[in-house]
Write an enzyme that holds these catalytic residues in place. Structure first.
Site, mmCIF file in Angstrom:
data_model
loop_
_atom_site.group_PDB
_atom_site.id
_atom_site.type_symbol
_atom_site.label_atom_id
_atom_site.label_comp_id
_atom_site.label_asym_id
_atom_site.label_seq_id
_atom_site.Cartn_x
_atom_site.Cartn_y
_atom_site.Cartn_z
ATOM 1 C CE LYS B 79 46.860 41.233 37.748
ATOM 2 N NZ LYS B 79 46.138 41.925 38.691
ATOM 3 C CB SER B 154 42.787 39.903 39.007
ATOM 4 O OG SER B 154 43.581 41.103 39.413
ATOM 5 C CB SER B 178 43.909 42.135 42.358
ATOM 6 O OG SER B 178 42.566 41.805 41.919
#
Lengths: 136, 488
Positions: B79, B154, B178
């Site tokens: 990420k 996210s 997330s």
């Protein structure tokens, strides 16, 4: 460093001085009630955010709506309940004050730290005038 | 089956036996990325040369007789809020355009030490603010099951990359859901470990009391392997626990006799879409057939989790994001003085969702409002945690849906951010309480969209929820179904 210190000092002063809750409510309010959002310009200044007129309007409306939803918490009786800043009990941990192991990578990255500087001179960060507002 | 479609564990086994080389695994994943990423927007950037060079290094080390690590030769995605020395890190934001990390996150170092090969940076909502991966300065990520829909967020890029089998394993971060929410909406597995299990050193902070790094994969056993590589006490993160280390078990149990599974009524009421409730009911039957006992229970403060979570998270975020001021790094704007530099850099650098959350946090922490909002939320957090403590005195795990509704269409939630915030209804409580949670596929709704089953455990109960999840996975075949032809 000085800029950063000044920056935080200003934020702190703003928080403790200029933005008080509604008059007459006193600084300690045990439960939520209808709260008026301060002007969006005020919040934006505290957060050091430049907003365009469209953003001001949209964000102002949305924040009011979101805060109205947050008022739901006033239903909960929290008398005598302790606050949990963390979910687990954390204790302060001390570590030895000694130079880092060069192998752990933190010292290798110094060149990258410098490369990331938007503007620099002789190993210092360069910023526009702290006061005055002359053209940079 | 093509190489890039294998699980991390299978890839590692083939690389160790010599059947394939790490270079071949990298090439296969790069080919899949090249074919699909333009369509999906799962990866912001790809370091093909770096990945190929690392594969060669691993091959050379193996030839020298070094023992291969538990993730030997496995290509992974990170990420874009996790530091890897020398690599770009944008956090999905304009304000960090051009930034290169000067050190490596402890969790990422754990994967490197285990022999993994970082191949690309996964797209995300800016600074992890969002549940849809639409709020990225680098464009939205799309759901591989339906390109018109959001992948969740996210960590939407991390989830979509795995769902489309570009990569077997990615890292995400979970502050209010997330990892679990995009895993559920993309039909894969994702784990949020116990708070304090994985070091946050080298993770760009969002909500410091809530953030945890965790893995996403299409097989549950890969989650355990990744957790083992990352978990442990880290002097660089004082929030890590003394007993944070984790060892992945060898074999999942085939039966769950004696296991008590809690069913909170608040997770199964009419706030959840009927199509999702139906899949969860079927999952309950599967667990019962495996020998588990179902125990109905109540987590009475669940309905207050969203306001409490958003108050805590935005307050912490507004403080954490004060560091992005254009002075030492990042995308600085021209300005006449220092004050103006802050205003312009932050005003132009942050997207609207980031601004919304910073403003909310600044308000909640300000004098006169602090007690009524922030402190109140911290007290409600205590009550939420106590709900779980009482429940886990009676049961071993708690199950429920991961998300209350199926994925929105892209752009659908734009006008009303509150709608998007409600996505976190069933995931945020675990972050507030610091307990571990995972999501894994438990079926598909009538539109063919994946549905996620959430399994929650007590603090440090990561192993228990992984074992239950693996037993469930072994008894079902939802994990083996691949998304639309277009993205394979």
């Amino acid at each position: 460093m000085l800029e950063a210190a000044l920056h935080f000092a200003m934020i702190f002063r703003s928080f403790s001085g200029s933005l008080r809750g509604p008059a007459g409510s006193g600084p300690r309010r045990p439960v939520l009630d209808k709260v008026e959002l301060p002007p969006i310009e005020k919040l934006a200044a505290l957060a050091r955010l430049e907003l365009d007129p469209g953003e001001k309007e949209r964000l102002g409306t949305q924040l009011t709506k979101i805060l109205a939803y947050f008022e739901k918490l006033s239903e909960v009786n929290t008398e005598g309940v302790e606050a949990s800043p963390y979910a687990v009990a954390l204790k302060n941990r001390f570590r030895e004050d000694c130079p880092a192991d060069p192998e752990d990578g933190m010292l290798r990255g110094q060149d990258l730290v410098e490369q990331n500087a938007p503007e620099k001179e002789d190993g210092y960060y360069v910023v526009p005038p702290v006061m005055g507002g002359e053209e940079a | 089956m093509k190489l890039h479609q294998l699980s991390a564990k299978e890839m590692r086994a083939k690389a160790v036996s010599g059947e394939v080389s790490p270079s071949e695994l990298v090439d296969s994943c790069l080919e899949a990325i090249g074919r699909q990423n333009d369509l999906l927007g799962a990866l912001i950037s790809v370091d093909a040369e770096g990945a190929k060079a690392r594969a060669k290094d691993l091959e050379a080390a193996r030839a020298r007789g070094e023992t291969p690590g538990p993730l030997f030769g496995v290509p992974v995605g990170l990420k874009d809020n996790l530091c890897l020395e020398g690599q770009p890190m944008t956090c999905g934001s304009n304000i960090l355009k051009g930034y290169r990390a000067s050190y490596t996150a402890t969790a990422v170092k754990g994967l490197l030490d285990a022999g993994a090969i970082p191949i690309g940076r996964c797209n995300m909502d800016e600074f992890a603010f969002g549940s849809s991966t639409e709020h990225s300065a680098y464009g939205p990520t799309k759901n591989p099951w339906d390109l018109e829909r959001i992948p969740g967020g996210s960590s939407g890029g991390s989830a979509a990359a795995v769902a489309a089998r570009m990569l077997p394993l990615t890292l995400g971060t979970d502050t209010g859901g997330s990892i679990r929410q995009p895993a559920a909406l993309c039909g894969i597995a994702g784990l949020k470990p116990t708070y304090g299990r994985v070091s946050r050193f080298g993770l760009t902070a969002f909500g410091s009391s809530l953030d945890q790094i965790g893995p996403l994969a299409h097989r549950v056993s890969d989650l355990g392997l990744a957790l083992q590589a990352m978990a442990g006490r880290d002097p660089k993160d004082p929030g890590t626990l003394d007993n944070a280390a984790f060892e992945a078990g060898d074999q999942a149990p085939s039966r769950l006799e004696g296991l008590k599974v809690g069913l909170p009524k608040e997770y199964l009421d009419d706030r959840v879409a009927p199509s999702i409730l139906a899949r969860i009911e079927a999952a309950q039957k599967t667990l019962e057939a495996l020998g588990a006992t179902l125990v109905p229970l109540s987590l009475p403060h669940t309905q207050y989790a969203i306001p409490a979570y958003y108050l805590v998270a935005t307050s912490e975020a507004s403080s954490n994001l004060a560091r992005f001021d254009g002075v030492r790094y990042g995308n600085r704007q021209k300005a006449k003085d220092l004050e103006d530099l802050y205003l312009e850099t932050r005003g132009k650098g942050f997207g609207e969702e980031a601004k919304r959350r910073i403003l909310l946090g600044v308000f909640c922490l300000s004098a006169g409002y602090y007690d009524a909002y922030y402190l109140k939320a911290l007290k409600v957090r205590t009550l939420l945690r106590q709900d779980f403590e009482k429940a886990f005195a009676e049961v071993d795990v708690i199950i429920g849906p991961t998300t209350p509704f199926p994925p929105f269409r892209l752009g659908e939630s734009e006008a009303d951010p509150m709608q998007l915030y409600l996505c976190d209804l069933l995931t945020a409580p675990a972050n507030l309480a610091g307990i571990p949670g995972l999501s894994l596929p438990c079926g598909f709704d009538e539109d063919g969209l994946p549905v996620g089953l959430q399994i929650l455990g007590p603090a440090l109960g990561d192993e228990t929820i992984l074992r239950v999840a693996e037993a469930f996975e072994n008894a079902t075949d939802f994990h083996s179904k691949l998304p639309t032809e277009a993205v394979q």
